[in-house]
Design a protein around this motif. Sequence first.
Motif, PDB file in Angstrom:
ATOM      1  N   HIS A 142       6.808   2.825  -7.255  1.00 41.32           N
ATOM      2  CA  HIS A 142       7.231   1.438  -7.427  1.00 41.32           C
ATOM      3  C   HIS A 142       6.040   0.482  -7.344  1.00 41.32           C
ATOM      4  CE1 HIS A 142       7.345   1.974  -3.045  1.00 41.32           C
ATOM      5  NE2 HIS A 142       7.243   0.656  -2.938  1.00 41.32           N
ATOM      6  N   LYS A 179       3.615   0.955 -10.596  1.00 37.87           N
ATOM      7  CA  LYS A 179       4.080   0.275 -11.809  1.00 37.87           C
ATOM      8  C   LYS A 179       3.696  -1.208 -11.772  1.00 37.87           C
ATOM      9  CE  LYS A 179       8.240  -0.126 -14.642  1.00 37.87           C
ATOM     10  NZ  LYS A 179       9.651   0.256 -14.766  1.00 37.87           N
ATOM     11  N   THR A 180       3.853  -1.834 -10.613  1.00 39.50           N
ATOM     12  CA  THR A 180       3.487  -3.242 -10.452  1.00 39.50           C
ATOM     13  C   THR A 180       1.975  -3.420 -10.566  1.00 39.50           C
ATOM     14  OG1 THR A 180       5.417  -3.636  -9.065  1.00 39.50           O
ATOM     15  CG2 THR A 180       3.627  -5.222  -8.884  1.00 39.50           C
ATOM     16  N   THR A 221       8.127  -5.197 -16.200  1.00 40.55           N
ATOM     17  CA  THR A 221       8.607  -3.995 -15.514  1.00 40.55           C
ATOM     18  C   THR A 221      10.123  -3.822 -15.600  1.00 40.55           C
ATOM     19  OG1 THR A 221       8.784  -5.141 -13.396  1.00 40.55           O
ATOM     20  CG2 THR A 221       6.684  -4.022 -13.875  1.00 40.55           C
ATOM     21  N   ARG A 247      12.316  -5.292 -13.791  1.00 44.47           N
ATOM     22  CA  ARG A 247      12.917  -5.329 -12.456  1.00 44.47           C
ATOM     23  C   ARG A 247      13.161  -6.794 -12.078  1.00 44.47           C
ATOM     24  NH1 ARG A 247       9.077  -0.716  -9.729  1.00 44.47           N
ATOM     25  NH2 ARG A 247       7.450  -2.187 -10.240  1.00 44.47           N
ATOM     26  N   GLU A 280       9.802  -7.748  -7.577  1.00 44.05           N
ATOM     27  CA  GLU A 280       8.384  -7.787  -7.949  1.00 44.05           C
ATOM     28  C   GLU A 280       7.587  -8.656  -6.987  1.00 44.05           C
ATOM     29  OE1 GLU A 280       6.627  -5.929  -9.736  1.00 44.05           O
ATOM     30  OE2 GLU A 280       8.289  -4.920 -10.696  1.00 44.05           O
ATOM     31  N   TYR A 291       6.875  -6.538  -4.012  1.00 48.04           N
ATOM     32  CA  TYR A 291       5.859  -5.525  -4.298  1.00 48.04           C
ATOM     33  C   TYR A 291       4.478  -6.153  -4.430  1.00 48.04           C
ATOM     34  CZ  TYR A 291       9.756  -2.334  -5.329  1.00 48.04           C
ATOM     35  OH  TYR A 291      10.888  -1.562  -5.254  1.00 48.04           O
TER      36      TYR A 291
END
Length: 130
Positions: free
Chosen positions: A68, A71-72, A91, A93, A98, A101
């Motif tokens: 997770h 990806k960010t 992403t 999301r 985000e 993250y």
Amino acid sequence: MLRQVKLLSRDDIIDKKQLNLLSEIRANLAALNEKLDIIIDVQKSGNKNTTTPQDPLNIMTLLNMPDHLRKTAITICRNRDATAKQIAEHTKRARAVESSYLNQLVTMGYIKKTRKGRKTYFYIDKNNKN
């Protein structure tokens, strides 16, 4: 109404187990290929410093991150600087997710953040390499 039940033989059970195992292997290989594609994309993106050990977001760091956060982090590498909303659009999301993250990556020291008006921008500080 009577339903006929087919009893599975030992060979049928073994075949099903092998089939399930092969399906699992195929899924794992697909996931690995996706990760390799991401690494190749990051390297091709023009950011040649992503492989140097001094860079806080080098390839080994990205590989050791949870999926997770990886990806960010990769998205912020591609965009140079962006808001949580912009990262969330890439992403797919939620913005709040985000934002969380991104703030985790800030706390870990991988990225920085700054405010411009009412918006917070997250970026990789190329001048200050831990």
